[in-house]
Scaffold this motif. Sequence first.
Motif, PDB file in Angstrom:
ATOM      1  N   ASN B   8       0.806  -1.210   0.000  1.00  0.00           N
ATOM      2  CA  ASN B   8       0.000   0.000   0.000  1.00  0.00           C
ATOM      3  C   ASN B   8       0.843   1.265   0.000  1.00  0.00           C
ATOM      4  O   ASN B   8       0.454   2.271  -0.541  1.00  0.00           O
ATOM      5  CB  ASN B   8      -0.915   0.006   1.226  1.00  0.00           C
ATOM      6  N   ASN B   9       1.958   1.159   0.645  1.00  0.00           N
ATOM      7  CA  ASN B   9       2.747   2.365   0.776  1.00  0.00           C
ATOM      8  C   ASN B   9       3.562   2.693  -0.463  1.00  0.00           C
ATOM      9  O   ASN B   9       3.758   3.841  -0.784  1.00  0.00           O
ATOM     10  CB  ASN B   9       3.669   2.258   1.996  1.00  0.00           C
ATOM     11  N   MET B  11       3.609   3.110  -4.015  1.00  0.00           N
ATOM     12  CA  MET B  11       2.657   3.308  -5.085  1.00  0.00           C
ATOM     13  C   MET B  11       3.149   2.630  -6.352  1.00  0.00           C
ATOM     14  O   MET B  11       4.270   2.857  -6.796  1.00  0.00           O
ATOM     15  CB  MET B  11       2.529   4.820  -5.287  1.00  0.00           C
ATOM     16  N   LEU B  47      -7.659  -3.033 -15.724  1.00  0.00           N
ATOM     17  CA  LEU B  47      -8.341  -2.487 -14.560  1.00  0.00           C
ATOM     18  C   LEU B  47      -8.167  -3.385 -13.338  1.00  0.00           C
ATOM     19  O   LEU B  47      -7.983  -2.921 -12.209  1.00  0.00           O
ATOM     20  CB  LEU B  47      -9.829  -2.299 -14.875  1.00  0.00           C
ATOM     21  N   ASN B  54      -3.401  -1.481  -6.463  1.00  0.00           N
ATOM     22  CA  ASN B  54      -3.785  -0.200  -5.876  1.00  0.00           C
ATOM     23  C   ASN B  54      -3.165   0.971  -6.668  1.00  0.00           C
ATOM     24  O   ASN B  54      -2.662   1.919  -6.107  1.00  0.00           O
ATOM     25  CB  ASN B  54      -3.341  -0.152  -4.411  1.00  0.00           C
ATOM     26  N   TYR B  55      -3.246   0.822  -7.975  1.00  0.00           N
ATOM     27  CA  TYR B  55      -2.637   1.832  -8.843  1.00  0.00           C
ATOM     28  C   TYR B  55      -3.609   2.933  -9.253  1.00  0.00           C
ATOM     29  O   TYR B  55      -4.773   2.674  -9.518  1.00  0.00           O
ATOM     30  CB  TYR B  55      -2.102   1.178 -10.118  1.00  0.00           C
ATOM     31  N   ARG B  56      -3.105   4.169  -9.259  1.00  0.00           N
ATOM     32  CA  ARG B  56      -3.837   5.278  -9.867  1.00  0.00           C
ATOM     33  C   ARG B  56      -2.811   6.143 -10.595  1.00  0.00           C
ATOM     34  O   ARG B  56      -1.713   6.352 -10.105  1.00  0.00           O
ATOM     35  CB  ARG B  56      -4.545   6.134  -8.828  1.00  0.00           C
TER      36      ARG B  56
END
Lengths: 354, 354
Positions: B8-9, B11, B47, B54-56
């Motif tokens: 999570n940390n 990216m 997607l 947890n990609y943006r």
Amino acid sequence: MESEVEENNVMANMSDVAKDAGVSKSTVSNVFSGKRSISEAVRQRVLESANRLNYRPNYFARSMVTKETRIIGLVMDSRKVKFNQYNLSFINGVLRECSSQGYRLLIDTLPSSFRNKVTQMTSEPVDGEIILDPLTVDERVEERVKSGRLMTIIGKPPRKYEAALPYVNNDNVQAAETATSYLLELGHRNILMINAVKKHTVSQDRKAGFMLSYSKRGLSPDEELIVYRDDAVSSAEFGYRTVMKWMEKFPDITAVIADTDQIALGVYRAAMELGLSIPDDLSVIAFNNDTVYPGEFHPPLTSVELNGEILGQEAAKLLIEQLVAKNKLVKQVTIQSRLVLRASCGPIKQGFPV
Amino acid sequence: MESEVEENNVMANMSDVAKDAGVSKSTVSNVFSGKRSISEAVRQRVLESANRLNYRPNYFARSMVTKETRIIGLVMDSRKVKFNQYNLSFINGVLRECSSQGYRLLIDTLPSSFRNKVTQMTSEPVDGEIILDPLTVDERVEERVKSGRLMTIIGKPPRKYEAALPYVNNDNVQAAETATSYLLELGHRNILMINAVKKHTVSQDRKAGFMLSYSKRGLSPDEELIVYRDDAVSSAEFGYRTVMKWMEKFPDITAVIADTDQIALGVYRAAMELGLSIPDDLSVIAFNNDTVYPGEFHPPLTSVELNGEILGQEAAKLLIEQLVAKNKLVKQVTIQSRLVLRASCGPIKQGFPV
DNA sequence: CTGTTAGCGCATTCAC
DNA sequence: GTGAATGCGCTAACAG
């Protein structure tokens, strides 16, 4: 003339400045970042070139490599797209802190319908966020915890995260106790408490403070004198109606604690209409939500200052602390409210039943 | 557990997703930008990978190449670091438009002392800006014109740029004329006008509208009945004192036009104290600045709605138009005010001197 | 419809 | 002290 305008529109970059000043890109970089010291002569030359070319370092390019934006996000309740006046005091507090620490503030209000479109799914351009109007179960918080984003909450955080997230909040129990105690000390016993909406946790805290103040003195209030605000009518109207109704049923009420300034507006009107003088016949205290200035009441309204601005400022301070520490430090700040004495409260009239 | 937190940390980036989904970076890019259509099967696969990692897309990296930020700046008066309640209505209007068009709002409040430090001299991370509380000579505007930045002004722009810059403003002459005409039609002739502070141009416009309304009917007002607000006392107090003083000197006053809601608060109190019933003995109109809700007056206050929110919304709309058009289109929007009839005005009492 | 390549403007290693 | 490479994460031209 023409070319002047032209130059202004095409933003110069670091290479342009380096070339113009006859130095390398990294020298220019260091002049602007201050990370390494540059000889004063060269520094001046670079600054001159930059000025002539109307150059400023590109915000995003810098952020991309430093991995920090120096922007704080303010996340509002997504169900409404509107700040109210109490929010405004938070904002002003946040702004003050941001301004002094060199952070910018980004208002995050995009509806989730927007944000969930694939083409809008970007990372937020912020280092951390301040969450407003938290709910008991709040998906904004949920989502941010999941992706490990830094935040601070103003108000009571979702129960689930109460121990895990930094937040700033008023001490609502203490606030109510302060107001109540002040009135009890003045000899009042029958105090009408016009409380917040029942479903908000704040109303429970206020009730607790109210009760506590009585019980500390070996007294107990008539719980019928605690009435909860309802959303049907405007605040002022609710204050007015409640006083009119309750005074008829409980004519020995000598003081009112009002949830907000607007409610106090209605309380004042009711008193006027009933021929009750404030503070001689009726004492009034309100929890100040910065809506109407207490000095604009007549007589000026004694109030418990909730310090929205301080809350906002502390929230920003707490968040920036986290950003600097670069880890999630969990710290909770409670702001004590202060009773500000003006002219709407007085001792109970002699000869009144106690 | 451990590794989950770890993931999570850190990216994920586009390459990670591309690798995970077994496609190229540009395919991933196109899935998220929507610029080219991708087969549904591949789209879903991408997607999924994105979701799992947890990609943006990185906001800044995108902005850097597209050269647009989709952020609008709100530039406040740098002498104060605080929004007032009238500003709040602008903000809410701006926010509404931003929200519907997918723009974010950045509050720009860094003191110039900060911004002028070399290490802070960056480009602003915005596509364009909205200027609040413009001054007759305004260096914020000056500076932005010089570097060719896009903006829209709320209020009257610096005289120098009146023809050159887009802005939205109220029609203050019309607003005052509307209020005055309404009262004249009701038969009032001696109207006390509690105007804005004299040095603000708005007070001149209001005076003009006031005079115009009279003169259109072949009448002329007693100019002594136009009084300018001064900053020494609170608004409500000023309203109160003015009415008390003027009613003594000019007992035939039958109506009051108040500059703001707060002033009307004082007018109401004065009327009460003088035993004047509203609207039977005294009619009251205020220019509504969204401070106190008109419905919280008793009787509800008839007012000229200045529509701060509309102003804000139109300003945002105008700015976004410019951004899309990608050139400085100069368009000025004037918002007409609307008289909202409530219960604080009535016809002049029969038998009164006219 | 998909993959390859080349920058966007900057900070940050390194050598000098 | 200064200067030359490398890469941040992405989009936009290409070519296939």
